[in-house]
Design a protein around this motif. Structure first.
Motif, PDB file in Angstrom:
ATOM      1  N   HIS A 259      24.448  73.181 142.037  1.00 48.66           N
ATOM      2  CA  HIS A 259      25.616  72.687 141.314  1.00 48.66           C
ATOM      3  C   HIS A 259      25.673  71.169 141.350  1.00 48.66           C
ATOM      4  N   GLU A 260      25.375  70.585 142.505  1.00 48.87           N
ATOM      5  CA  GLU A 260      25.394  69.129 142.625  1.00 48.87           C
ATOM      6  C   GLU A 260      24.403  68.497 141.663  1.00 48.87           C
ATOM      7  N   LEU A 261      23.255  69.109 141.572  1.00 50.84           N
ATOM      8  CA  LEU A 261      22.205  68.565 140.708  1.00 50.84           C
ATOM      9  C   LEU A 261      22.601  68.669 139.237  1.00 50.84           C
ATOM     10  N   VAL A 262      23.146  69.813 138.843  1.00 50.62           N
ATOM     11  CA  VAL A 262      23.501  70.029 137.435  1.00 50.62           C
ATOM     12  C   VAL A 262      24.715  69.197 137.034  1.00 50.62           C
ATOM     13  N   GLU A 263      25.733  69.204 137.890  1.00 48.39           N
ATOM     14  CA  GLU A 263      26.989  68.534 137.540  1.00 48.39           C
ATOM     15  C   GLU A 263      26.843  67.015 137.494  1.00 48.39           C
ATOM     16  N   ALA A 264      25.960  66.482 138.329  1.00 46.75           N
ATOM     17  CA  ALA A 264      25.855  65.019 138.414  1.00 46.75           C
ATOM     18  C   ALA A 264      24.647  64.462 137.676  1.00 46.75           C
ATOM     19  N   ARG A 265      23.955  65.302 136.929  1.00 43.29           N
ATOM     20  CA  ARG A 265      22.697  64.843 136.335  1.00 43.29           C
ATOM     21  C   ARG A 265      22.908  63.736 135.312  1.00 43.29           C
ATOM     22  N   GLU A 266      24.089  63.695 134.702  1.00 41.87           N
ATOM     23  CA  GLU A 266      24.342  62.665 133.695  1.00 41.87           C
ATOM     24  C   GLU A 266      24.668  61.315 134.318  1.00 41.87           C
ATOM     25  N   THR A 267      25.128  61.331 135.574  1.00 45.45           N
ATOM     26  CA  THR A 267      25.545  60.085 136.212  1.00 45.45           C
ATOM     27  C   THR A 267      24.557  59.590 137.264  1.00 45.45           C
ATOM     28  N   MET A 268      23.650  60.456 137.701  1.00 44.94           N
ATOM     29  CA  MET A 268      22.703  60.065 138.745  1.00 44.94           C
ATOM     30  C   MET A 268      21.575  59.214 138.182  1.00 44.94           C
ATOM     31  N   THR A 269      21.081  58.331 139.017  1.00 46.67           N
ATOM     32  CA  THR A 269      19.885  57.575 138.656  1.00 46.67           C
ATOM     33  C   THR A 269      18.669  58.490 138.774  1.00 46.67           C
ATOM     34  N   GLU A 270      17.553  58.008 138.263  1.00 45.38           N
ATOM     35  CA  GLU A 270      16.319  58.792 138.366  1.00 45.38           C
ATOM     36  C   GLU A 270      15.961  59.046 139.822  1.00 45.38           C
ATOM     37  N   ALA A 271      16.150  58.045 140.679  1.00 38.72           N
ATOM     38  CA  ALA A 271      15.837  58.197 142.104  1.00 38.72           C
ATOM     39  C   ALA A 271      16.754  59.214 142.762  1.00 38.72           C
ATOM     40  N   GLU A 272      18.032  59.217 142.378  1.00 38.13           N
ATOM     41  CA  GLU A 272      18.986  60.171 142.949  1.00 38.13           C
ATOM     42  C   GLU A 272      18.672  61.600 142.502  1.00 38.13           C
ATOM     43  N   THR A 273      18.298  61.742 141.231  1.00 39.61           N
ATOM     44  CA  THR A 273      17.912  63.070 140.733  1.00 39.61           C
ATOM     45  C   THR A 273      16.691  63.589 141.487  1.00 39.61           C
ATOM     46  N   PHE A 274      15.735  62.704 141.683  1.00 40.07           N
ATOM     47  CA  PHE A 274      14.526  63.040 142.431  1.00 40.07           C
ATOM     48  C   PHE A 274      14.888  63.539 143.831  1.00 40.07           C
ATOM     49  N   GLU A 275      15.775  62.810 144.499  1.00 39.48           N
ATOM     50  CA  GLU A 275      16.166  63.174 145.867  1.00 39.48           C
ATOM     51  C   GLU A 275      16.909  64.507 145.897  1.00 39.48           C
ATOM     52  N   GLU A 276      17.859  64.694 144.980  1.00 40.68           N
ATOM     53  CA  GLU A 276      18.633  65.934 144.964  1.00 40.68           C
ATOM     54  C   GLU A 276      17.748  67.140 144.664  1.00 40.68           C
ATOM     55  N   PHE A 277      16.798  66.956 143.760  1.00 37.79           N
ATOM     56  CA  PHE A 277      15.893  68.067 143.451  1.00 37.79           C
ATOM     57  C   PHE A 277      15.039  68.410 144.671  1.00 37.79           C
ATOM     58  N   GLY A 278      14.598  67.388 145.410  1.00 38.70           N
ATOM     59  CA  GLY A 278      13.856  67.630 146.647  1.00 38.70           C
ATOM     60  C   GLY A 278      14.683  68.398 147.646  1.00 38.70           C
ATOM     61  N   ASP A 279      15.980  68.063 147.759  1.00 34.43           N
ATOM     62  CA  ASP A 279      16.868  68.784 148.673  1.00 34.43           C
ATOM     63  C   ASP A 279      16.955  70.255 148.290  1.00 34.43           C
ATOM     64  N   LEU A 280      17.037  70.512 146.981  1.00 33.95           N
ATOM     65  CA  LEU A 280      17.124  71.898 146.513  1.00 33.95           C
ATOM     66  C   LEU A 280      15.864  72.676 146.870  1.00 33.95           C
ATOM     67  N   LEU A 281      14.703  72.071 146.645  1.00 34.07           N
ATOM     68  CA  LEU A 281      13.444  72.737 146.993  1.00 34.07           C
ATOM     69  C   LEU A 281      13.350  72.990 148.498  1.00 34.07           C
ATOM     70  N   PHE A 282      13.844  72.047 149.293  1.00 34.33           N
ATOM     71  CA  PHE A 282      13.781  72.199 150.748  1.00 34.33           C
ATOM     72  C   PHE A 282      14.615  73.398 151.199  1.00 34.33           C
ATOM     73  N   VAL A 283      15.797  73.567 150.584  1.00 37.67           N
ATOM     74  CA  VAL A 283      16.639  74.711 150.955  1.00 37.67           C
ATOM     75  C   VAL A 283      16.012  76.022 150.475  1.00 37.67           C
ATOM     76  N   ILE A 284      15.361  75.993 149.322  1.00 39.54           N
ATOM     77  CA  ILE A 284      14.680  77.200 148.837  1.00 39.54           C
ATOM     78  C   ILE A 284      13.549  77.589 149.791  1.00 39.54           C
ATOM     79  N   ALA A 285      12.850  76.581 150.324  1.00 39.94           N
ATOM     80  CA  ALA A 285      11.823  76.862 151.330  1.00 39.94           C
ATOM     81  C   ALA A 285      12.457  77.494 152.565  1.00 39.94           C
ATOM     82  N   ASN A 286      13.668  77.063 152.909  1.00 42.34           N
ATOM     83  CA  ASN A 286      14.376  77.648 154.049  1.00 42.34           C
ATOM     84  C   ASN A 286      14.714  79.106 153.779  1.00 42.34           C
TER      85      ASN A 286
END
Length: 280
Positions: free
Chosen positions: A193-220
């Motif tokens: 939700h954080e990634l989708v809701e904030a995608r219009e306001t996040m910088t490219e670096a922030e999107t990159f970081e949030e997507f990494g966080d999502l993948l990390f939790v999926i690995a968990n």
């Protein structure tokens, strides 16, 4: 006969001996790396340049096993073995180690980690208990290497999903873990939700970081479900290839290619391929 000619003759006999075994392979590698008479490409290589090939060959072994391509596995295992011989030769040239010392190190490690087979411990234990004992022995080995942090020693060169799981396992051993799968799922929903809701306001670096966080939790989640995420994703890739090829085949019967179709038609053909697989 001069010694150098005698040595060259012995080397040639070994290189061309189909029954020369490991000694033959090691001599071939030595000759390939010879600064004066070897292969220019092989001479130029170092540990860093060969490492990607080592990883690639390991994946090709895994791929042959996953496809049950037993006629290919022998060759793929040979390619992977060559990588160890290659690194061993370079280590010997640099005075770091030898192929024999590599063999000794892994043999010593296997004996030390299996006291219930090679020592006086009882074999009367479950596979789960052996896993626990294995981790205890590895922890003692890390302590001997002065690796004091919980996460020390998890190889940086591992595939990212696999490394994420290993890091999480280490942390879980000291209690840093969600107690239930439900909490992991809640975190996935939160991160998505954080990634989708904030995608219009996040910088490219922030999107990159949030997507990494999502993948990390999926690995968990994979760890909690006791699923190998790398293997699961490889299987999903294979399924996608299989079903998309069914779409291409169905379109070809109509004299069409995917670029001549549209999403609605291809989606319907995808569903048909999926249904056929399940029926089969």
């Amino acid at each position: 006969m001069p010694d150098d000619h005698r040595e060259q003759s012995a080397s040639d006999r070994l290189v061309h001996d189909p029954n020369g075994g490991m000694a033959r392979l090691r001599e071939i590698m030595r000759r390939l790396r010879d600064p004066e008479t070897g292969c220019p490409w092989d001479i130029e290589q170092d540990f860093a340049s060969i490492a990607p090939y080592t990883i690639e060959e390991a994946y090709e072994v895994a791929d042959a096993i996953e496809r049950e391509a037993w006629d290919e596995l022998e060759g793929e295992l040979g390619d992977l073995l060559l990588q160890s011989v290659y690194h061993g030769q370079m280590g010997e040239e640099a005075g770091l180690f030898t192929f024999d010392s590599v063999v000794k190190a892994i043999a010593d490690k296997m004996v030390a980690r299996h006291p219930h087979v090679f020592g006086d411990e009882s074999r009367d234990k479950s596979a789960e208990q052996q896993t626990v004992d294995w981790e205890k022995i590895k922890a003692a080995e890390r302590a001997g290497r002065a690796e004091k942090g919980v996460l020390d020693g998890v190889a940086a060169g591992l595939p990212a999903l696999l490394r994420a799981v290993k890091l999480q396992k280490r942390a879980a051993r000291v209690g840093f873990d969600w107690p239930s799968t439900a909490q992991v799922l809640d975190k996935i929903v939160e991160e998505a939700h954080e990634l989708v809701e904030a995608r219009e306001t996040m910088t490219e670096a922030e999107t990159f970081e949030e997507f990494g966080d999502l993948l990390f939790v999926i690995a968990n989640l994979a760890r909690h479900l006791q699923v190998d995420p790398e293997a699961a994703l490889r299987a999903a890739n294979a399924k996608f290839i299989r079903r998309f090829r069914s779409i291409e085949a169905a379109l070809a019967e109509q004299g069409k290619r995917p670029e001549d179709s549209d999403l609605a038609e291809m989606d319907a053909l995808w569903d048909a391929a999926k249904a056929a697989e399940k029926a089969g």
